[in-house]
Motif scaffolding. Structure first.
Motif, PDB file in Angstrom:
ATOM      1  N   ILE A  61       0.840  -1.198  -0.100  1.00 15.77           N
ATOM      2  CA  ILE A  61       0.218  -0.522  -0.047  1.00 15.77           C
ATOM      3  C   ILE A  61       0.622   0.946   0.461  1.00 15.77           C
ATOM      4  O   ILE A  61      -0.062   1.706  -0.638  1.00 15.77           O
ATOM      5  N   PHE A  62       1.886   1.262   1.279  1.00 17.23           N
ATOM      6  CA  PHE A  62       2.914   2.119   1.005  1.00 17.23           C
ATOM      7  C   PHE A  62       3.613   2.807  -0.601  1.00 17.23           C
ATOM      8  O   PHE A  62       3.164   3.674  -1.066  1.00 17.23           O
ATOM      9  N   ARG A  63       3.824   1.626  -0.804  1.00 11.45           N
ATOM     10  CA  ARG A  63       5.019   1.689  -2.263  1.00 11.45           C
ATOM     11  C   ARG A  63       3.462   1.826  -3.269  1.00 11.45           C
ATOM     12  O   ARG A  63       3.959   3.259  -4.315  1.00 11.45           O
ATOM     13  N   GLN A  64       2.461   2.050  -3.741  1.00 13.12           N
ATOM     14  CA  GLN A  64       1.483   2.063  -4.252  1.00 13.12           C
ATOM     15  C   GLN A  64       0.642   3.080  -4.166  1.00 13.12           C
ATOM     16  O   GLN A  64       0.780   4.429  -5.431  1.00 13.12           O
ATOM     17  N   GLU A  65       0.881   3.850  -2.458  1.00 11.52           N
ATOM     18  CA  GLU A  65       0.046   4.924  -2.715  1.00 11.52           C
ATOM     19  C   GLU A  65       0.991   6.337  -2.076  1.00 11.52           C
ATOM     20  O   GLU A  65       0.525   7.697  -2.271  1.00 11.52           O
ATOM     21  N   PHE A  66       1.569   5.690  -1.310  1.00  8.44           N
ATOM     22  CA  PHE A  66       2.596   7.296  -0.278  1.00  8.44           C
ATOM     23  C   PHE A  66       3.967   7.164  -0.708  1.00  8.44           C
ATOM     24  O   PHE A  66       4.112   8.434  -0.283  1.00  8.44           O
ATOM     25  N   GLN A  67       4.542   6.563  -1.505  1.00  6.03           N
ATOM     26  CA  GLN A  67       5.827   7.167  -1.186  1.00  6.03           C
ATOM     27  C   GLN A  67       5.967   7.930  -2.502  1.00  6.03           C
ATOM     28  O   GLN A  67       5.371   7.607  -3.821  1.00  6.03           O
ATOM     29  N   ARG A  68       7.619   8.239  -2.697  1.00  5.59           N
ATOM     30  CA  ARG A  68       7.078   9.601  -3.360  1.00  5.59           C
ATOM     31  C   ARG A  68       7.126   8.796  -5.155  1.00  5.59           C
ATOM     32  O   ARG A  68       7.824   8.003  -5.236  1.00  5.59           O
ATOM     33  N   SER A  69       7.005   9.866  -5.809  1.00  9.88           N
ATOM     34  CA  SER A  69       6.525   9.240  -6.966  1.00  9.88           C
ATOM     35  C   SER A  69       7.942   9.607  -8.065  1.00  9.88           C
ATOM     36  O   SER A  69       9.051  10.368  -7.773  1.00  9.88           O
ATOM     37  N   ASP A  70       8.390   8.244  -8.449  1.00  4.60           N
ATOM     38  CA  ASP A  70       9.930   7.864  -9.462  1.00  4.60           C
ATOM     39  C   ASP A  70       9.668   9.603 -10.831  1.00  4.60           C
ATOM     40  O   ASP A  70      10.702   9.447 -11.140  1.00  4.60           O
ATOM     41  N   LEU A  71       8.034  10.503 -11.226  1.00 12.27           N
ATOM     42  CA  LEU A  71       8.484  11.089 -11.717  1.00 12.27           C
ATOM     43  C   LEU A  71       9.324  12.568 -10.807  1.00 12.27           C
ATOM     44  O   LEU A  71       9.441  13.876 -11.567  1.00 12.27           O
ATOM     45  N   THR A  72       8.856  12.411  -9.759  1.00  9.38           N
ATOM     46  CA  THR A  72       9.923  13.610  -9.184  1.00  9.38           C
ATOM     47  C   THR A  72      11.187  13.439  -9.491  1.00  9.38           C
ATOM     48  O   THR A  72      11.731  12.613  -9.804  1.00  9.38           O
ATOM     49  N   HIS A  73      11.919  15.169  -8.542  1.00 11.90           N
ATOM     50  CA  HIS A  73      13.492  15.260  -8.946  1.00 11.90           C
ATOM     51  C   HIS A  73      14.112  14.018  -8.245  1.00 11.90           C
ATOM     52  O   HIS A  73      14.071  13.895  -6.760  1.00 11.90           O
ATOM     53  N   ASP A  74      15.516  13.456  -8.731  1.00 12.65           N
ATOM     54  CA  ASP A  74      16.104  12.683  -7.943  1.00 12.65           C
ATOM     55  C   ASP A  74      15.478  11.536  -7.002  1.00 12.65           C
ATOM     56  O   ASP A  74      15.503  11.938  -5.471  1.00 12.65           O
ATOM     57  N   ALA A  75      14.472  10.889  -7.417  1.00 16.09           N
ATOM     58  CA  ALA A  75      13.317   9.765  -7.297  1.00 16.09           C
ATOM     59  C   ALA A  75      14.208   8.778  -7.047  1.00 16.09           C
ATOM     60  O   ALA A  75      13.791   8.280  -5.467  1.00 16.09           O
ATOM     61  N   ASP A  76      16.091   8.779  -7.715  1.00 17.55           N
ATOM     62  CA  ASP A  76      16.281   7.199  -7.389  1.00 17.55           C
ATOM     63  C   ASP A  76      17.518   7.403  -5.817  1.00 17.55           C
ATOM     64  O   ASP A  76      17.663   6.719  -5.520  1.00 17.55           O
ATOM     65  N   ILE A  83      11.923  10.352   4.061  1.00 11.06           N
ATOM     66  CA  ILE A  83      11.615   9.455   5.443  1.00 11.06           C
ATOM     67  C   ILE A  83      10.474   9.814   5.762  1.00 11.06           C
ATOM     68  O   ILE A  83      10.102   9.714   6.757  1.00 11.06           O
ATOM     69  N   LYS A  84       9.885  11.365   5.732  1.00  8.87           N
ATOM     70  CA  LYS A  84       9.088  11.873   5.899  1.00  8.87           C
ATOM     71  C   LYS A  84       7.174  10.951   5.782  1.00  8.87           C
ATOM     72  O   LYS A  84       6.319  11.251   6.552  1.00  8.87           O
ATOM     73  N   ASN A  85       7.731  10.552   4.372  1.00  9.99           N
ATOM     74  CA  ASN A  85       6.638   9.905   4.540  1.00  9.99           C
ATOM     75  C   ASN A  85       6.473   9.243   4.515  1.00  9.99           C
ATOM     76  O   ASN A  85       5.480   8.235   5.078  1.00  9.99           O
ATOM     77  N   LEU A  86       7.977   7.898   5.215  1.00 12.56           N
ATOM     78  CA  LEU A  86       7.759   6.701   5.742  1.00 12.56           C
ATOM     79  C   LEU A  86       6.936   6.918   7.511  1.00 12.56           C
ATOM     80  O   LEU A  86       6.578   6.365   7.669  1.00 12.56           O
ATOM     81  N   VAL A  87       7.310   7.799   8.224  1.00 11.29           N
ATOM     82  CA  VAL A  87       7.418   8.761   9.455  1.00 11.29           C
ATOM     83  C   VAL A  87       5.551   8.780   9.545  1.00 11.29           C
ATOM     84  O   VAL A  87       5.108   8.501  10.370  1.00 11.29           O
ATOM     85  N   LEU A  88       5.290   9.193   8.279  1.00 10.01           N
ATOM     86  CA  LEU A  88       3.675   9.875   8.761  1.00 10.01           C
ATOM     87  C   LEU A  88       2.759   8.571   8.290  1.00 10.01           C
ATOM     88  O   LEU A  88       2.208   8.584   9.393  1.00 10.01           O
ATOM     89  N   PHE A  89       3.440   7.454   7.467  1.00 13.56           N
ATOM     90  CA  PHE A  89       3.018   6.379   7.441  1.00 13.56           C
ATOM     91  C   PHE A  89       3.072   5.681   8.534  1.00 13.56           C
ATOM     92  O   PHE A  89       1.246   5.108   9.098  1.00 13.56           O
ATOM     93  N   LEU A  90       4.027   5.460   8.845  1.00 14.34           N
ATOM     94  CA  LEU A  90       3.993   4.371  10.432  1.00 14.34           C
ATOM     95  C   LEU A  90       3.327   5.550  12.041  1.00 14.34           C
ATOM     96  O   LEU A  90       3.349   4.655  12.818  1.00 14.34           O
TER      97      LEU A  90
END
Length: 456
Positions: A61-76, A83-90
């Motif tokens: 669910i996190f990877r599909q809906e909440f992880q930073r998109s591959d279209l953003t800058h420096d996505a790799d 880190i903010k996205n992960l902490v918000l999910f947890l």
């Protein structure tokens, strides 16, 4: 291979590896028991319970809906937003409010969290240095401290104070409640009435969130020392929520770690240590307050060094051979929960010669030159003509809306939704008989992507 879990398709094999069975000459799956699942599932931070790990369904669910998109800058690579996205999910549900999410997705908070990570990168190195020196000067084979050792300690303490000064600058911008922080200020305009209860709850949630961000950025190590220092920085010694018996520094060690500006007085007149740093700024450190705002022009090498660390983007820290936790590390050597995958690290063939992310060398304090701080007082200063503009990619309204509905989205995919796994995507592509997007749509998408990555 998939299995159905409450109507949701999830992979059958959770954690393990494929091996060749010599007897049957077939490839079989060997599951690996995750030791993390046997431990406590939550870590208490400032009174809030944050989850430690993700189960298999939550990871999808996190990877599909909440992880930073591959279209953003420096996505790799890993940046503060990851880190903010992960902490918000947890994070627990009681701190996920609309105001709090909007507050976290501001440029001011992003700069504050980055300065906080940089400060704790050096603070944990200093704590390790203190503990090692404590063992060296005690016991049967105790060493005698020389004046050179004390001078090095004074230089380390002064450098840590400089990082604390920049952190205090970012914190003061938040508590002043100006510009983009104005909607979150606790005093109502005109009537000047403070909303103390709401502000207290908001402040506690932000400190808990910041502690989790720093802990994950520091490879999830030394949580006790991070939590203790966070309480000291933002609450002072009088109002610590939790005290650790094994964290007990001597007067000399505390003076080295906390700096000469730290003063503990009656709780009625006590300021936080960060505000105390701003009350007593040495003249040679004044240009540091403009780091990230103006380009420094002078002969002070220390300011040039700190300016380089703060203005270089996270994705390019390897170019200046600087390590700030996991910032700037490639995502391919980390899992979804931002735990390092040592099997993936070994496949990269890092060595002491080729180690851009300091995974083999292990970051350590560099031995400074003697009289380094004294020579800074004689550095020349010139007028500033250039302003620094830091690039910040703001979250879209669609991304913010998802975070507002985090719990409902998780509940939907847990009960009835279907995760877009690789198998499901392949099945949909086979069933799809359309010709796909037009040439114009493909061209527009390519030009938009090129403009984003090349920063035209």
């Amino acid at each position: 291979m998939l299995r159905i879990h409450r109507g949701v398709f999830v992979p059958k094999f959770c954690n393990g590896k494929w091996v060749l069975n010599e007897d049957t000459q077939t490839i079989e799956f060997e599951p690996i028991k995750d030791a993390e699942l046997e431990k406590e599932d939550y870590v208490n931070t400032c009174g809030f319970n944050f989850r430690k790990t993700l189960n298999q369904l939550e990871e999808l669910i996190f990877r599909q809906e909440f992880q930073r998109s591959d279209l953003t800058h420096d996505a790799d690579v890993i940046v503060v937003q990851d880190i903010k996205n992960l902490v918000l999910f947890l994070a627990p549900s009681d701190i996920i409010t609309k105001d709090f999410i909007n507050f976290l997705h501001t440029f001011t908070v992003d700069r504050f969290l980055r300065a906080l990570i940089i400060y704790f990168e050096y603070y944990l190195k200093m704590v390790e240095f203190v503990l090692i020196r404590r063992d060296e000067i005690s016991g049967e084979k105790a060493q005698i401290q020389s004046e050179d050792t004390n001078e090095i300690k004074r230089i380390y303490s002064a450098q840590l104070t400089q990082h604390r000064l920049l952190l205090a600058r970012e914190y003061s911008v938040i508590i002043m409640g100006e510009n983009e922080m104005k909607p979150y200020y606790h005093i109502t305009p005109i009537v000047n009435i403070s909303n103390s209860i709401k502000d207290k709850r908001f402040h506690e949630a932000f400190l808990a969130f910041s502690t989790q961000v720093v802990w994950i950025a520091m490879h999830r190590r030394a949580f006790d020392y991070i939590d203790s220092e966070m309480n000291r920085l933002f609450r002072s010694e009088h109002f610590k929520l939790k005290r650790y018996a094994h964290i007990n520094f001597t007067a000399a060690e505390a003076n080295m770690l906390y700096g000469k500006n730290y003063r503990r007085v009656n709780y009625r007149a006590q300021n936080s240590p960060l505000i105390q740093e701003l009350d007593h700024v040495a003249s040679e450190n004044l240009p540091m307050l403009w780091i990230g705002e103006r380009k420094y022009r002078g002969t002070d090498l220390r300011i040039h060094q700190m300016e380089l660390e703060y203005i270089v983007p996270d994705s390019q820290l390897a170019l200046i051979d600087v390590c700030h936790g996991i910032l700037g590390h490639p995502k391919k050597i980390y899992n979804t929960a931002l735990n390092i995958n040592w099997a993936a690290v070994r496949s990269q063939n890092y060595s002491e010669i080729y180690d851009p992310y300091q995974l083999i060398r292990q970051p350590a304090l560099k031995i400074p030159n003697f009289d380094e701080e004294k020579l800074r007082k004689y550095a020349q200063k010139y007028n500033t003509y250039y302003h620094v503009r830091m690039l910040y990619e703001r979250a879209s309204k669609a991304v913010l809306d998802k975070w507002y509905r985090r719990d409902r989205i998780i509940e939907y995919f847990t009960t009835e939704g279907i995760i877009n796994s690789v198998v499901v995507q392949c099945e949909r592509e086979l069933e799809n008989d359309t010709y796909g997007p037009s040439v114009q749509e493909i061209t527009d998408k390519f030009l938009e992507r090129k403009k984003l990555l090349r920063r035209l």
